[in-house]
Design a protein around this motif. Structure first.
Motif, PDB file in Angstrom:
ATOM      1  N   ASP A 123      24.126 -49.972 -14.868  1.00 30.50           N
ATOM      2  CA  ASP A 123      24.703 -51.322 -14.806  1.00 30.50           C
ATOM      3  C   ASP A 123      24.592 -51.807 -13.361  1.00 30.50           C
ATOM      4  OD1 ASP A 123      26.028 -53.576 -15.696  1.00 30.50           O
ATOM      5  OD2 ASP A 123      28.028 -52.750 -15.301  1.00 30.50           O
ATOM      6  N   THR A 124      24.078 -53.015 -13.172  1.00 35.83           N
ATOM      7  CA  THR A 124      23.920 -53.520 -11.803  1.00 35.83           C
ATOM      8  C   THR A 124      24.951 -54.614 -11.531  1.00 35.83           C
ATOM      9  OG1 THR A 124      22.305 -55.194 -12.446  1.00 35.83           O
ATOM     10  CG2 THR A 124      21.442 -53.019 -11.832  1.00 35.83           C
ATOM     11  N   ALA A 125      25.121 -54.909 -10.248  1.00 37.40           N
ATOM     12  CA  ALA A 125      26.152 -55.882  -9.859  1.00 37.40           C
ATOM     13  C   ALA A 125      25.765 -57.285 -10.271  1.00 37.40           C
ATOM     14  CB  ALA A 125      26.350 -55.831  -8.351  1.00 37.40           C
ATOM     15  N   GLY A 126      26.739 -58.016 -10.736  1.00 32.75           N
ATOM     16  CA  GLY A 126      26.509 -59.429 -11.018  1.00 32.75           C
ATOM     17  C   GLY A 126      26.538 -60.181  -9.700  1.00 32.75           C
ATOM     18  N   MET A 127      25.433 -60.768  -9.371  1.00 35.01           N
ATOM     19  CA  MET A 127      25.356 -61.521  -8.111  1.00 35.01           C
ATOM     20  C   MET A 127      24.670 -62.832  -8.376  1.00 35.01           C
ATOM     21  SD  MET A 127      24.039 -58.959  -5.238  1.00 35.01           S
ATOM     22  CE  MET A 127      24.927 -57.475  -4.875  1.00 35.01           C
ATOM     23  N   SER A 128      25.014 -63.800  -7.574  1.00 32.35           N
ATOM     24  CA  SER A 128      24.319 -65.071  -7.687  1.00 32.35           C
ATOM     25  C   SER A 128      22.851 -64.811  -7.383  1.00 32.35           C
ATOM     26  CB  SER A 128      24.900 -66.056  -6.687  1.00 32.35           C
ATOM     27  OG  SER A 128      23.874 -66.887  -6.208  1.00 32.35           O
ATOM     28  N   GLN A 129      21.980 -65.557  -8.069  1.00 30.79           N
ATOM     29  CA  GLN A 129      20.550 -65.335  -7.818  1.00 30.79           C
ATOM     30  C   GLN A 129      20.148 -65.748  -6.416  1.00 30.79           C
ATOM     31  OE1 GLN A 129      20.466 -66.559 -11.536  1.00 30.79           O
ATOM     32  NE2 GLN A 129      19.517 -68.555 -11.314  1.00 30.79           N
ATOM     33  N   ARG A 130      21.080 -66.411  -5.702  1.00 30.66           N
ATOM     34  CA  ARG A 130      20.740 -66.801  -4.321  1.00 30.66           C
ATOM     35  C   ARG A 130      21.329 -65.814  -3.319  1.00 30.66           C
ATOM     36  NH1 ARG A 130      22.237 -72.880  -5.969  1.00 30.66           N
ATOM     37  NH2 ARG A 130      20.762 -72.883  -7.673  1.00 30.66           N
ATOM     38  N   ASP A 131      21.985 -64.744  -3.829  1.00 26.35           N
ATOM     39  CA  ASP A 131      22.639 -63.787  -2.939  1.00 26.35           C
ATOM     40  C   ASP A 131      21.602 -62.884  -2.278  1.00 26.35           C
ATOM     41  OD1 ASP A 131      24.178 -61.660  -1.847  1.00 26.35           O
ATOM     42  OD2 ASP A 131      25.788 -62.167  -3.244  1.00 26.35           O
ATOM     43  N   VAL A 132      21.651 -62.826  -0.943  1.00 29.62           N
ATOM     44  CA  VAL A 132      20.640 -62.037  -0.229  1.00 29.62           C
ATOM     45  C   VAL A 132      20.769 -60.534  -0.505  1.00 29.62           C
ATOM     46  CG1 VAL A 132      20.196 -63.642   1.669  1.00 29.62           C
ATOM     47  CG2 VAL A 132      22.140 -62.099   1.814  1.00 29.62           C
ATOM     48  N   ARG A 133      21.971 -60.096  -0.976  1.00 30.14           N
ATOM     49  CA  ARG A 133      22.162 -58.663  -1.223  1.00 30.14           C
ATOM     50  C   ARG A 133      21.407 -58.176  -2.468  1.00 30.14           C
ATOM     51  NH1 ARG A 133      28.474 -58.611  -1.645  1.00 30.14           N
ATOM     52  NH2 ARG A 133      27.861 -60.347  -2.942  1.00 30.14           N
TER      53      ARG A 133
END
Ligand SMILES: Nc1nc2c(ncn2[C@@H]2O[C@H](COP(=O)(O)OP(=O)(O)OP(=O)(O)O)[C@@H](O)[C@H]2O)c(=O)[nH]1
Ligand SMILES: [Mg+2]
Length: 416
Positions: free
Chosen positions: A280-290
């Motif tokens: 399972d991967t982290a939910g991040m905004s698609q604009r998040d540099v991480r």
């Protein structure tokens, strides 16, 4: 910038000539009716920055320098749109202006020119769309219906191009829906059967963890839970890890957290006896540099970590395209389409699969684990049926202006 004048019997022929000679990046600057048909001024390598230097003026001066050029320039000035005439004035005025003089009236004029150009393009798109309605009414109707389904403009145009022009409208619609279905790639494998190491990636809140839990539960129904391993790379939010830990506890499956590729390798080494490992991967905004870090974490030498991209069927076309653009770095090999129960159209997400040749592996249409997850392979007809049902019940349909914007710029050919 290369400016050309095209005269043709109608707008369709003019568009075809422009595309043929200047390519699809050409910009139409103006059009007008002539006794013999229509005249269109089009340009390629149109560059707004020309307003800031002598480029356009040089070109115009260059044209004027030789005799034939002089008549071309006259012709150009005679037929050019007001916007280009103004643009030329500005360019020439700029050259004449002493260095360092501010040019704010010019830049506001430049904005006006841009607006004018946009307006002209919109009007031309409208003309082309009206032309299509007159000359190829069945095709125009198909494009209207495909837009209502949410199908991407390019795919809609490609599908419409396959329908002969003398086809009746009902038959054409049947043909087109069948073709759309045939083009939809569906995965024939189910990780709950085959096993493997799979990471689920995707934008925030689309249902990655829930889908993972559903797949894990399906697996446990077929195999021993001892053959299942769960991993979270979500080191950013404690709540997210906890969510997966809760599912793992219910299933009585081991669950670990991996912060880096080295960590993931260590956990995978420990899971070497597992048939199915789900990450399972982290939910991040698609604009998040991480996000890039997270993709790096999934790159573990010696292990084939396969990725699947979860996308919400309810997301609009722009969001889906942006998600695809960002998550393609994780090299997904299939899609999980979630929240089908909340979507108002299905054409967008199905177009995404077609355009990117990314097979749909699973469909999720609710929150229940595991009942609301389905393998997509046997659901082609179901998907098409639901797409049509949603489109028939849609409270709104794209209006003529929107359709002209979508299809008027693309040109069209009447099939024999
Ligand atoms: N209606 C509906 N809700 C869903 C579906 N799949 C997931 N959900 C709900 O969507 C919400 C978010 O689901 P998660 O699985 O936490 O989403 P996620 O992508 O893991 O979220 P992040 O990790 O925060 O990015 C939850 O309330 C789920 O129950 C679905 O197919 N239909
Ligand atoms: Mg999650």
């Amino acid at each position: 910038m290369n400016i050309r004048r095209f005269v043709a019997t109608d707008m369709r022929a003019a568009l075809a000539a422009i595309r043929g000679e200047l390519g699809s990046d050409a910009v139409m600057l103006s059009s007008r009716k002539l006794p013999e048909g229509v005249e269109v001024i089009a340009a390629i390598d149109y560059d707004d920055s020309l307003l800031g230097n002598a480029g356009l003026a040089d070109q115009l001066a260059g044209i004027a320098a030789d005799d034939s050029g002089a008549s071309q320039l006259d012709e150009y000035q005679r037929v050019a749109t007001p916007s280009l005439a103004i643009e030329r004035e500005i360019t020439l005025a700029k050259i004449a202006a002493p260095a360092g003089e501010t040019n704010s009236p010019e830049s506001s004029m430049a904005h006006e020119i841009k607006d004018l150009r946009r307006l002209l393009e919109t009007q031309l798109a409208s003309l082309a769309w009206n032309d299509m309605n007159r000359q190829a009414p069945v095709r125009a109707r198909l494009l209207r219906e495909l837009s209502k389904l949410g199908v991407d403009s390019t795919i809609a145009m490609e599908l419409a191009d396959e329908v002969p022009n003398d086809c009746g409208s009902q038959e054409a619609m049947r043909l087109i829906v069948r073709r759309f279905g045939e083009r939809l790639p569906l995965a024939t494998w189910d990780m709950a059967t085959t096993g493997g190491i799979f990471a689920i990636v995707g934008p925030t809140g689309v249902g990655k963890t829930t889908s993972l839990a559903k797949i894990a539960a399906r697996f446990v129904l077929k195999h021993s839970v001892d053959e299942l391993g769960l991993i979270s790379t979500d080191t950013y939010r404690i709540g997210a890890r906890q969510q997966l830990a809760n599912f793992a506890r219910i299933l009585r499956s081991p669950m670990h957290v991996a912060e880096s590729a080295q960590d993931l390798r260590r956990v995978l080494d420990g899971f070497s006896n597992k048939k199915l490992v789900l990450i399972d991967t982290a939910g991040m905004s698609q604009r998040d540099v991480r996000l890039a870090n997270q993709f790096t974490t999934l790159n573990v030498d010696g292990y084939d970590v396969r990725t699947v991209l979860a996308v919400s069927a309810g997301a609009d076309r722009g969001c889906l395209a942006e998600a695809m653009n960002v998550f393609k770095a994780a090299k997904p090999e299939a899609l999980i389409v979630t929240k089908l129960d909340e979507a108002s159209t299905l054409g967008g997400v199905l177009s995404l699969a077609i355009r990117n040749a990314l097979p749909v592996a699973y469909l999720s249409d609710g929150q229940r684990v595991p009942e609301d997850l389905h393998c997509a392979a046997p659901k082609r007809f179901w998907l098409l049926h639901n797409a049509l049902k949603l489109s028939a019940n849609a409270p709104t349909a794209p209006d003529e202006h929107e359709l002209a914007e979508r299809f008027g710029h693309m040109g069209f050919a009447v099939n024999a």
